[in-house]
Design a protein around this motif. Structure first.
Motif, PDB file in Angstrom:
ATOM      1  N   UNK A  91      75.694 -11.128  83.426  1.00 22.64           N
ATOM      2  CA  UNK A  91      74.235 -11.138  83.488  1.00 22.64           C
ATOM      3  C   UNK A  91      73.790 -11.504  84.892  1.00 22.64           C
ATOM      4  N   UNK A  92      72.576 -11.128  85.218  1.00 25.29           N
ATOM      5  CA  UNK A  92      72.010 -11.444  86.532  1.00 25.29           C
ATOM      6  C   UNK A  92      70.873 -12.436  86.371  1.00 25.29           C
TER       7      UNK A  92
ATOM      8  N   UNK B  11      53.734  -9.975  87.883  1.00 27.85           N
ATOM      9  CA  UNK B  11      55.007 -10.163  88.573  1.00 27.85           C
ATOM     10  C   UNK B  11      55.892 -11.111  87.785  1.00 27.85           C
ATOM     11  N   UNK B  12      55.308 -12.156  87.221  1.00 24.86           N
ATOM     12  CA  UNK B  12      56.062 -13.046  86.345  1.00 24.86           C
ATOM     13  C   UNK B  12      56.721 -12.261  85.218  1.00 24.86           C
TER      14      UNK B  12
ATOM     15  N   UNK C 162      62.818  -7.901  83.222  1.00 26.53           N
ATOM     16  CA  UNK C 162      63.191  -6.522  83.545  1.00 26.53           C
ATOM     17  C   UNK C 162      64.017  -6.404  84.828  1.00 26.53           C
ATOM     18  N   UNK C 163      63.733  -7.255  85.816  1.00 26.93           N
ATOM     19  CA  UNK C 163      64.516  -7.222  87.056  1.00 26.93           C
ATOM     20  C   UNK C 163      65.955  -7.655  86.820  1.00 26.93           C
TER      21      UNK C 163
ATOM     22  N   UNK D 263      71.577  -9.925  97.102  1.00 26.46           N
ATOM     23  CA  UNK D 263      71.302 -11.362  97.013  1.00 26.46           C
ATOM     24  C   UNK D 263      69.824 -11.748  96.955  1.00 26.46           C
ATOM     25  N   UNK D 264      68.926 -10.792  97.190  1.00 23.68           N
ATOM     26  CA  UNK D 264      67.522 -11.199  97.345  1.00 23.68           C
ATOM     27  C   UNK D 264      66.573 -10.063  97.004  1.00 23.68           C
ATOM     28  N   UNK D 265      65.462 -10.415  96.396  1.00 19.53           N
ATOM     29  CA  UNK D 265      64.351  -9.490  96.184  1.00 19.53           C
ATOM     30  C   UNK D 265      63.102 -10.162  96.739  1.00 19.53           C
ATOM     31  N   UNK D 266      62.501  -9.549  97.734  1.00 18.92           N
ATOM     32  CA  UNK D 266      61.289 -10.100  98.323  1.00 18.92           C
ATOM     33  C   UNK D 266      60.064  -9.447  97.695  1.00 18.92           C
TER      34      UNK D 266
END
Length: 437
Positions: A136-137, A162-163, A168-169, A183-186
């Motif tokens: 899982x992520x 966005x919350x 879903x992300x 490693x990152x989603x801005x």
């Protein structure tokens, strides 16, 4: 057994401060006026870091945190304190710093500026971690004092839309072949488009690309990809989305920006900050005004709209170019110019070479503007009015001491802007003046 202590104040991290036998104790979760016990997790000769163990006498402003992840997630530090009491505490932090560091006191304390306490965060850097053992992520902010990503499913300080994307992300990251190399989603939100920048350390496969496109269409967002540093970010999908911008309706200004460029996290409070800053600066037609650390032109363009001639200085060539483009876009080029300058290395000679400015606005990063303050020698006919916008009360206080004690300015007013509710971050503004020649 640890003797209960009384919390005296809050530090700049939102921790309660107490003293025990000459040692300072910083206690997470404790509020001023409370009687608490604590568990220390780091002990040094002169201080300890601790967590609250038991609250024997709660503070009047203590409330139940709205977010279920508060205390685990490191994104907020003050949700247990009433929003208005938070601002009062920040005002005290500002005043204490001015008094103890700068040895100055404002003639007027400006009324604190409030805004929405929830859903205000339009910029965020979310960490991503794929947990192979659980297949899982996790997508969210780091846990307190940890490199682990908090297992959070919602976020109260980001807009609800966005919350609602956090879960879903997670599924999206799980479905990608590069899930261990992302490693990152801005998050970067504008007035008309929501952008997510994926920090992809490996190229996407064709299947990955199809998955991202489907996600973008379903959730009405735009993806950027960033394979390297911030300058490598590029629009991925959809290509025909509206431009990313924010508006300043009071000044009839539209400000386009790229998702990795600096803009204020809280756009509604940015408008309030601009209004207060310009009321204090009071730009007049024909005046020559300097905007130091001008960025995209967030202050430069509204100042120019009032009829003044503005020179913006900024250390980033990219931002200088962007500020000039934004000025042209808003038909303000005749009254603006922008220059790439390392404002941490300027001196009196450089300042003198720029010619006389009637007024000045300074909006530095956390490091403050010491070189600027020391370059404004009182014998050089410097600007008679300065508005200083700060994101760090300690460096503001340090620079205020230089402006007042060395360069002859008076600290006319200072106050806080609650740009970051539920965090210990203190945004403030100060007005300096000196007698005109």
């Amino acid at each position: 057994m640890i003797t209960p202590v009384i919390i005296e104040s809050l530090d700049q991290e939102g921790r309660g401060v107490a003293h025990v036998e000459g040692k300072v104790i910083f206690i997470e979760g404790a509020l001023p006026g409370e009687l608490v016990t604590y568990n220390a997790y780091r002990k040094k000769q002169n201080f300890e870091l601790a967590q609250v163990a038991q609250i024997l006498k709660p503070a009047f402003g203590r409330v139940t945190p709205q977010c279920q992840y508060f205390g685990t997630c490191g994104g907020c530090s003050l949700q247990h304190l009433d929003a208005r009491t938070q601002v009062a505490a920040k005002q005290r932090v500002l005043e204490d710093n001015l008094r103890h560091i700068g040895k100055v006191k404002p003639e007027l304390i400006l009324p604190a500026v409030y805004g929405a306490a929830w859903g205000y965060r339009y910029r965020a850097r979310l960490s991503v971690r794929y947990v192979a053992k659980k297949d899982t992520a996790l997508v969210g902010f780091h846990e307190k004092r940890s490199s682990f990503v908090a297992d959070m499913q919602t976020c109260e300080i980001m807009p609800q839309r966005i919350s609602a994307l956090l879960m879903p992300l997670r599924k999206l990251v799980n479905a990608l072949s590069i899930r261990q190399r992302l490693p990152q989603i801005e998050v970067s939100l504008g007035d008309d488009v929501d952008v997510l920048v994926l920090r992809n350390l490996e190229p996407l496969t064709s299947k990955d690309e199809a998955t991202l496109k489907a996600f973008a269409e379903q959730h009405r967002i735009q993806f950027f990809l960033q394979p390297g540093g911030p300058k490598t970010a590029y629009r991925f999908y959809p290509q025909n989305a509206p431009e990313l911008n924010y508006t300043l309706p009071e000044f009839n200004i539209v400000m386009p920006f790229d998702p990795t460029e600096f803009t204020q996290v809280n756009p509604s409070m940015n408008r309030v900050l601009l209004r207060r800053a310009l009321n204090l600066l009071d730009p007049r037609p024909g005046e020559r005004i300097a905007d130091l650390f001008c960025g995209l032109g967030n202050f430069s363009l509204p100042i120019a709209r009032r009829g003044a001639y503005v020179t913006g200085y900024e250390g980033s060539a990219t931002l200088v170019r962007r500020a000039a483009e934004n000025s042209e876009r808003n038909k303000l080029s005749p009254r603006t110019k922008f220059a790439e300058t390392n404002l941490f290395e300027i001196d009196e000679r450089w300042m003198q070479d720029q010619g006389h400015f009637d007024k000045m606005l300074i909006d530095p990063p956390r490091e403050g503007a010491m070189a600027v303050a020391t370059s404004l020698n009182k014998e050089q006919a410097p600007p008679w009015r300065i508005v200083y916008v700060s994101c760090n009360p300690a460096t503001l206080a340090r620079d205020a001491g230089v402006l007042v004690h060395r360069n002859g300015y008076s600290l006319k007013a200072a106050g806080v802007i609650n740009m970051f509710p539920h965090t210990a971050h203190v945004e403030s503004i100060a007005l300096f003046e000196k007698e005109k020649d």
